[in-house]
Each structure stands twice: as C-alpha cells, then as structure tokens.
Design a protein around this motif. Structure first.
Motif, PDB file in Angstrom:
ATOM      1  N   GLY A  24       2.647  -6.157  -0.509  1.00 46.76           N
ATOM      2  CA  GLY A  24       3.054  -4.791  -0.216  1.00 46.76           C
ATOM      3  C   GLY A  24       2.431  -3.805  -1.177  1.00 46.76           C
ATOM      4  O   GLY A  24       2.055  -4.155  -2.292  1.00 46.76           O
ATOM      5  N   ALA A  25       2.343  -2.559  -0.732  1.00 46.32           N
ATOM      6  CA  ALA A  25       1.859  -1.477  -1.583  1.00 46.32           C
ATOM      7  C   ALA A  25       2.727  -0.249  -1.314  1.00 46.32           C
ATOM      8  O   ALA A  25       2.919   0.139  -0.163  1.00 46.32           O
ATOM      9  CB  ALA A  25       0.400  -1.169  -1.281  1.00 46.32           C
ATOM     10  N   VAL A  26       3.263   0.331  -2.371  1.00 47.01           N
ATOM     11  CA  VAL A  26       4.144   1.488  -2.259  1.00 47.01           C
ATOM     12  C   VAL A  26       3.379   2.727  -2.704  1.00 47.01           C
ATOM     13  O   VAL A  26       2.778   2.738  -3.777  1.00 47.01           O
ATOM     14  CB  VAL A  26       5.395   1.318  -3.158  1.00 47.01           C
ATOM     15  CG1 VAL A  26       6.282   2.537  -3.078  1.00 47.01           C
ATOM     16  CG2 VAL A  26       6.161   0.087  -2.780  1.00 47.01           C
ATOM     17  N   VAL A  27       3.409   3.763  -1.859  1.00 44.65           N
ATOM     18  CA  VAL A  27       2.794   5.043  -2.203  1.00 44.65           C
ATOM     19  C   VAL A  27       3.908   6.080  -2.228  1.00 44.65           C
ATOM     20  O   VAL A  27       4.633   6.242  -1.252  1.00 44.65           O
ATOM     21  CB  VAL A  27       1.707   5.442  -1.182  1.00 44.65           C
ATOM     22  CG1 VAL A  27       1.129   6.802  -1.525  1.00 44.65           C
ATOM     23  CG2 VAL A  27       0.623   4.385  -1.132  1.00 44.65           C
ATOM     24  N   ILE A  28       4.053   6.762  -3.367  1.00 45.35           N
ATOM     25  CA  ILE A  28       5.125   7.729  -3.546  1.00 45.35           C
ATOM     26  C   ILE A  28       4.532   9.121  -3.676  1.00 45.35           C
ATOM     27  O   ILE A  28       3.633   9.348  -4.492  1.00 45.35           O
ATOM     28  CB  ILE A  28       5.950   7.401  -4.805  1.00 45.35           C
ATOM     29  CG1 ILE A  28       6.539   5.998  -4.687  1.00 45.35           C
ATOM     30  CG2 ILE A  28       7.049   8.432  -5.027  1.00 45.35           C
ATOM     31  CD1 ILE A  28       7.019   5.408  -5.980  1.00 45.35           C
ATOM     32  N   PRO A  33      14.642  -4.862  -3.708  1.00 48.73           N
ATOM     33  CA  PRO A  33      15.113  -6.186  -4.133  1.00 48.73           C
ATOM     34  C   PRO A  33      14.285  -6.798  -5.259  1.00 48.73           C
ATOM     35  O   PRO A  33      14.716  -7.742  -5.903  1.00 48.73           O
ATOM     36  CB  PRO A  33      14.998  -7.026  -2.856  1.00 48.73           C
ATOM     37  CG  PRO A  33      13.902  -6.384  -2.090  1.00 48.73           C
ATOM     38  CD  PRO A  33      14.010  -4.911  -2.387  1.00 48.73           C
ATOM     39  N   LYS A  34      13.099  -6.272  -5.513  1.00 47.50           N
ATOM     40  CA  LYS A  34      12.209  -6.827  -6.530  1.00 47.50           C
ATOM     41  C   LYS A  34      12.071  -5.942  -7.771  1.00 47.50           C
ATOM     42  O   LYS A  34      11.228  -6.204  -8.626  1.00 47.50           O
ATOM     43  CB  LYS A  34      10.813  -7.077  -5.936  1.00 47.50           C
ATOM     44  CG  LYS A  34      10.803  -8.111  -4.846  1.00 47.50           C
ATOM     45  CD  LYS A  34      11.115  -9.470  -5.419  1.00 47.50           C
ATOM     46  CE  LYS A  34      10.973 -10.556  -4.374  1.00 47.50           C
ATOM     47  NZ  LYS A  34      11.169 -11.883  -4.939  1.00 47.50           N
ATOM     48  N   CYS A  59       8.838  -4.885   1.960  1.00 47.85           N
ATOM     49  CA  CYS A  59      10.045  -4.890   2.799  1.00 47.85           C
ATOM     50  C   CYS A  59      10.396  -3.505   3.331  1.00 47.85           C
ATOM     51  O   CYS A  59      11.124  -3.379   4.306  1.00 47.85           O
ATOM     52  CB  CYS A  59      11.228  -5.466   2.025  1.00 47.85           C
ATOM     53  SG  CYS A  59      11.835  -4.428   0.683  1.00 47.85           S
ATOM     54  N   ALA A  60       9.913  -2.455   2.686  1.00 48.31           N
ATOM     55  CA  ALA A  60      10.108  -1.056   3.082  1.00 48.31           C
ATOM     56  C   ALA A  60      11.539  -0.564   2.934  1.00 48.31           C
ATOM     57  O   ALA A  60      11.882   0.490   3.465  1.00 48.31           O
ATOM     58  CB  ALA A  60       9.604  -0.809   4.493  1.00 48.31           C
ATOM     59  N   TYR A 104       2.869   0.023   2.667  1.00 51.71           N
ATOM     60  CA  TYR A 104       1.825  -0.663   3.410  1.00 51.71           C
ATOM     61  C   TYR A 104       1.976  -2.160   3.192  1.00 51.71           C
ATOM     62  O   TYR A 104       2.391  -2.603   2.117  1.00 51.71           O
ATOM     63  CB  TYR A 104       0.436  -0.218   2.939  1.00 51.71           C
ATOM     64  CG  TYR A 104       0.174   1.239   3.189  1.00 51.71           C
ATOM     65  CD1 TYR A 104      -0.256   1.676   4.430  1.00 51.71           C
ATOM     66  CD2 TYR A 104       0.355   2.176   2.180  1.00 51.71           C
ATOM     67  CE1 TYR A 104      -0.480   3.018   4.669  1.00 51.71           C
ATOM     68  CE2 TYR A 104       0.135   3.528   2.407  1.00 51.71           C
ATOM     69  CZ  TYR A 104      -0.299   3.935   3.648  1.00 51.71           C
ATOM     70  OH  TYR A 104      -0.517   5.276   3.876  1.00 51.71           O
ATOM     71  N   ARG A 105       1.637  -2.948   4.219  1.00 48.94           N
ATOM     72  CA  ARG A 105       1.732  -4.401   4.128  1.00 48.94           C
ATOM     73  C   ARG A 105       0.386  -5.010   4.479  1.00 48.94           C
ATOM     74  O   ARG A 105      -0.298  -4.568   5.394  1.00 48.94           O
ATOM     75  CB  ARG A 105       2.760  -4.948   5.101  1.00 48.94           C
ATOM     76  CG  ARG A 105       4.156  -4.518   4.812  1.00 48.94           C
ATOM     77  CD  ARG A 105       5.082  -5.118   5.834  1.00 48.94           C
ATOM     78  NE  ARG A 105       6.392  -4.507   5.715  1.00 48.94           N
ATOM     79  CZ  ARG A 105       7.201  -4.276   6.705  1.00 48.94           C
ATOM     80  NH1 ARG A 105       6.851  -4.592   7.919  1.00 48.94           N
ATOM     81  NH2 ARG A 105       8.378  -3.726   6.493  1.00 48.94           N
TER      82      ARG A 105
END
Length: 76
Positions: free
Chosen positions: A6-10, A26-27, A56-57, A71-72
C-alpha cells in the motif's frame, strides 16, 4: 497469492489533524506531525511507517475531509 503493498498519500494542506485516521490504521503507519503545521495552522498527519502500509484504506474511509488517498499494488 501475492502480497499487497500500500501507499498512502496525504493532502497536508487540507488535513485538520483530527487523528481519526491514526486511530483507524491497523499497522500504525500514520501519526501527527508533531510541531509541524500546515498553511492553515493545523497539525497534520504524516505516514511515518510508509513501508508497513497494507493498503486497507481504513484511514481514507474515516477521513472526514477526504485528505487521504490509498493506492494498492500487488506484488508477485
């Protein structure tokens, strides 16, 4: 079955620092940026353990301002 990365964009400028996403992850990928603030004067959330994201979003779902995109990517 391949692993999901996963990749998180804020969008830091829109974030109000409510930290709902921090609690939902959760992580423990996300955390408030400490003393840093955005252009509106709010502390914002950062991905401090980006490599641990499983895509997981949950963070994006609970964000009331729509600041988070997840993004996954499936690794073979």
């Amino acid at each position: 079955m391949g692993k999901i990365l996963g990749a998180v964009v804020i969008n830091e400028d829109r974030c109000k620092g409510c930290a709902l996403c921090v609690d939902a992850c959760p992580k423990d990928v996300l955390a408030l940026a400490g003393r840093k603030v955005n252009v509106h004067g709010y502390p914002y959330v950062e991905a401090i353990k980006a490599d641990d994201c499983i895509g997981c979003a949950s963070c994006g779902i609970v964000c009331p301002d729509g600041c988070i995109t997840v993004y996954r990517k499936k690794l073979d």
